[in-house]
Enzyme design. Structure first.
Site, PDB file in Angstrom:
ATOM      1  N   SER A 188      74.718  28.007  18.896  1.00  0.00           N
ATOM      2  CA  SER A 188      75.935  27.816  19.685  1.00  0.00           C
ATOM      3  C   SER A 188      75.810  28.520  21.053  1.00  0.00           C
ATOM      4  O   SER A 188      74.865  28.233  21.777  1.00  0.00           O
ATOM      5  CB  SER A 188      77.125  28.316  18.867  1.00  0.00           C
ATOM      6  OG  SER A 188      78.319  27.850  19.404  1.00  0.00           O
ATOM      7  N   ASP A 342      80.125  17.342  15.827  1.00  0.00           N
ATOM      8  CA  ASP A 342      80.168  18.572  16.628  1.00  0.00           C
ATOM      9  C   ASP A 342      80.350  18.165  18.087  1.00  0.00           C
ATOM     10  O   ASP A 342      79.605  17.308  18.587  1.00  0.00           O
ATOM     11  CB  ASP A 342      78.827  19.316  16.432  1.00  0.00           C
ATOM     12  CG  ASP A 342      78.705  20.580  17.273  1.00  0.00           C
ATOM     13  OD1 ASP A 342      79.660  20.919  18.003  1.00  0.00           O
ATOM     14  OD2 ASP A 342      77.646  21.226  17.211  1.00  0.00           O
ATOM     15  N   HIS A 372      79.865  21.695  13.545  1.00  0.00           N
ATOM     16  CA  HIS A 372      79.484  22.898  14.276  1.00  0.00           C
ATOM     17  C   HIS A 372      79.577  24.122  13.364  1.00  0.00           C
ATOM     18  O   HIS A 372      80.506  24.243  12.581  1.00  0.00           O
ATOM     19  CB  HIS A 372      80.382  23.083  15.500  1.00  0.00           C
ATOM     20  CG  HIS A 372      79.838  24.114  16.431  1.00  0.00           C
ATOM     21  ND1 HIS A 372      78.776  23.848  17.263  1.00  0.00           N
ATOM     22  CD2 HIS A 372      80.154  25.413  16.631  1.00  0.00           C
ATOM     23  CE1 HIS A 372      78.492  24.948  17.947  1.00  0.00           C
ATOM     24  NE2 HIS A 372      79.295  25.905  17.583  1.00  0.00           N
TER      25      HIS A 372
END
Ligand SMILES: *[C@@H]1O[C@H](CO)[C@@H](O)[C@H](O)[C@H]1NC(C)=O
Ligand SMILES: *[C@@H]1O[C@H](CO)[C@@H](O)[C@H](O)[C@H]1NC(C)=O
Length: 398
Positions: A188, A342, A372
Site C-alpha cells: 500500500s 481494490d 485491498h
C-alpha cells in the site's frame, strides 16, 4: 410498541448497517470479511464525526483507536532487535540458525496511507518473522514519521535514509548480509515508498550497493487520476474506499483540506503539468480486460496555485508512476501484487505496463478474489495464501 422494542429495533438497524457491506461474489469468506470490516467502519465514522465536531484530526482519532503497545520480541527461531538506522527506528529480524554463507535481506516498509501503521503491529511483525524464517533472510522493518504531523518528503526521506544506512558495507557485514541479494518491499503506502526509494537509489551515484529486487504489494503510485476503472468499480469497497484514499493522498502533502477538495473535483493539476497524464493514461496502459466498458475522459485542469504550494503531488518521489521511461529503465526485477477489488488495482497494473515498456523484468501476481489489504487479514484464508505466494516469489528471485 414498547420502548424496549423500539430500542432493540434501533440497535438492530445500526448493527446491521455496520456489519452489512456489499462485497463481490467471488470473495471466499464474505461474511467473515464484513464482520472484520465492521469495527473499521465504526472507527472511520466516529473519526469523521469527531473531526466534524472539532474534537481532533481524523487521522489522530483513527491512530488512537488502532494503537498497539506491543513490541516485537525474539522467539526460538528469530532474534529481533530494535535499533536506529541513521536516526530512523527499525526492527531487525535475524534467523537464529547458523548460516554458512552471507544471507539475503529484505528491507520492508509498512502501509497505512502515510498516516497510520507501525512496523511493531502484529501483522507486520508476523510477516517479517516469517520472511526471515522461511527465506533464511535478514529483514529490516522500518518505521517513518507519519502525517498529519509530518508531510512529504519526510516519510520518503526517513525511509531512504534508513535504507542508505543499511546499504553500507560495514553494516551489511555486521548483519551477515550478501550485498548482491538485497530487496525492498512494502504494501500500500509502503509499496509506494518502496517503489520511490528503488527509483531514487537507481540514480543515486553515492550509493554503490544496489537492489536485486523490488516487491510492491497493492501499491499506491499516482495521485493524478482517481477515476481509473478500479477507482470507479471499488468506490465503496471495504477497507479502502475512494474517498479515504484521496484523503490519505492529500494528507501526505498537507493538512489543508483544499487540496483534498481539488482532488475530489479533479481540479488539482494545472494545465502546464498536463503532459504527466500520459503516464497515468489507463486507456492506453491497462490491458483491455481491466478497461471493460469504461470510457476515458480527457483530464480537467485547475489553477497553478495548489501545485505551487504543494509541489509534492507531482514529484516522482511521491508518485513513481509519473517518472519518465528513461528514469524507469534499469530498475531491478519487480514483483507487483494487485487485487481485483481494490481502488489501487490500476495504479499497480499501469506500473507493470510502464516497467515492461522500459525493459524492466516484472512478475505480476493479479489476485481475482482479492481486496485491498488482503495480506493483512490474518483471520481470512486469503491472507495466508497471498503471504505464501509472496514469500515463495522472494525465495526464487532474491
Ligand atoms: C520455529 O521453527 C520451527 C521449525 O520450522 C517451527 O515448527 C516453530 O513453530 C517455529 N517457532 C515459532 C515461534 O515460530
Ligand atoms: C490517452 O490515451 C488515449 C488512447 O490511447 C488517447 O486517445 C488520449 O489522447 C490519451 N490522453 C492523454 C491525456 O494522454
Amino acid at each position: 410498541m414498547g420502548r424496549k422494542l423500539w430500542l432493540l429495533l434501533i440497535v438492530g438497524v445500526f448493527t446491521a448497517y455496520y456489519i452489512y457491506t456489499p462485497v463481490p461474489e467471488n470473495f471466499e469468506e464474505p461474511w467473515k470479511l464484513m464482520w472484520l470490516n465492521a469495527p473499521m467502519k465504526v472507527v472511520l465514522h466516529l473519526a469523521t464525526f469527531a473531526e466534524f465536531l472539532g474534537l481532533g484530526h481524523f487521522v489522530d482519532i483513527i491512530t488512537s483507536a488502532l494503537n498497539t503497545d506491543e513490541v516485537p520480541t525474539s522467539d526460538e527461531n528469530v532474534t529481533v532487535t530494535q535499533t536506529k538506522f541513521d536516526d530512523v527506528p527499525v526492527f531487525v529480524y535475524v534467523p537464529k540458525r547458523k548460516s554458512e554463507a552471507p544471507r539475503r535481506a529484505v528491507f520492508y516498509i509498512h502501509g497505512g496511507g502515510w498516516c497510520i501503521g507501525d512496523a511493531a503491529s502484529p501483522f507486520y511483525d508476523l510477516l517479517s518473522r516469517w520472511t526471515a524464517e522461511r527465506l533464511d533472510a535478514v529483514v529490516v522493518s522500518t518505521n517513518y514519521r507519519l502525517a498529519p504531523k509530518y508531510h512529504f518528503p519526510v516519510q520518503f526521506e526517513d525511509v531512504y535514509s534508513a535504507l542508505k544506512w543499511f546499504l553500507q558495507e560495514d553494516i551489511l557485514k555486521k548483519y551477515g548480509v550478501n550485498p548482491k541479494r538485497i530487496g525492498v518491499s512494502g504494501d500500500s503506502a509502503g509499496g509506494n515508498l518502496a517503489a520511490a526509494v528503488a527509483l531514487q537509489l537507481l540514480h543515486d551515484t553515492n550509493v554503490k550497493i544496489k537492489l536485486k529486487i523490488q516487491a510492491l504489494i497493492y501499491p499506491a503510485l499516482q495521485p493524478l487520476d482517481f477515476d481509473s476503472p478500479s477507482y470507479q468499480e471499488n468506490t465503496h469497497m471495504p477497507v479502502l474506499s475512494r474517498s479515504l484514499m484521496i484523503r490519505f493522498w492529500s494528507e501526505y502533502f498537507t493538512t489543508d483540506r483544499s487540496l483534498e477538495e481539488a482532488m475530489l473535483s479533479k481540479r488539482h493539476v494545472p494545465a502546464q503539468w498536463g503532459h504527466l497524464f500520459q503516464f497515468v493514461n489507463w486507456s492506453s496502459l491497462l490491458p483491455e480486460r481491466y478497461v471493460k466498458g469504461h470510457v476515458y475522459h480527457d483530464p480537467t485542469y485547475g489553477s497553478v496555485h495548489l501545485s505551487k504550494k504543494y509541489p509534492g503531488f507531482l514529484d516522482i518521489r511521491a508518485a513513481p508512476l509519473l517518472a519518465e521511461d528513461d528514469k524507469l529503465r534499469g530498475l531491478p526485477l519487480t514483483y507487483v501484487l494487485t487485487c481485483q477489488h481494490d481502488v489501487l488495482r490500476d495504479d499497480g497494473i499501469m506500473y507493470v505496463t510502464r516497467l515492461r515498456n522500459a525493459g524492466v523484468p516484472v512478475t505480476h501476481n493479479h489476485v481475482e478474489d482479492g481486496m485491498h489489504g488482503a495480506l493483512s487479514f490474518l483471520k481470512l484464508k486469503i491472507s495466508y495464501r497471498l503471504i505464501k505466494e509472496y514469500i515463495s516469489w522472494l525465495k526464487e528471485n532474491l
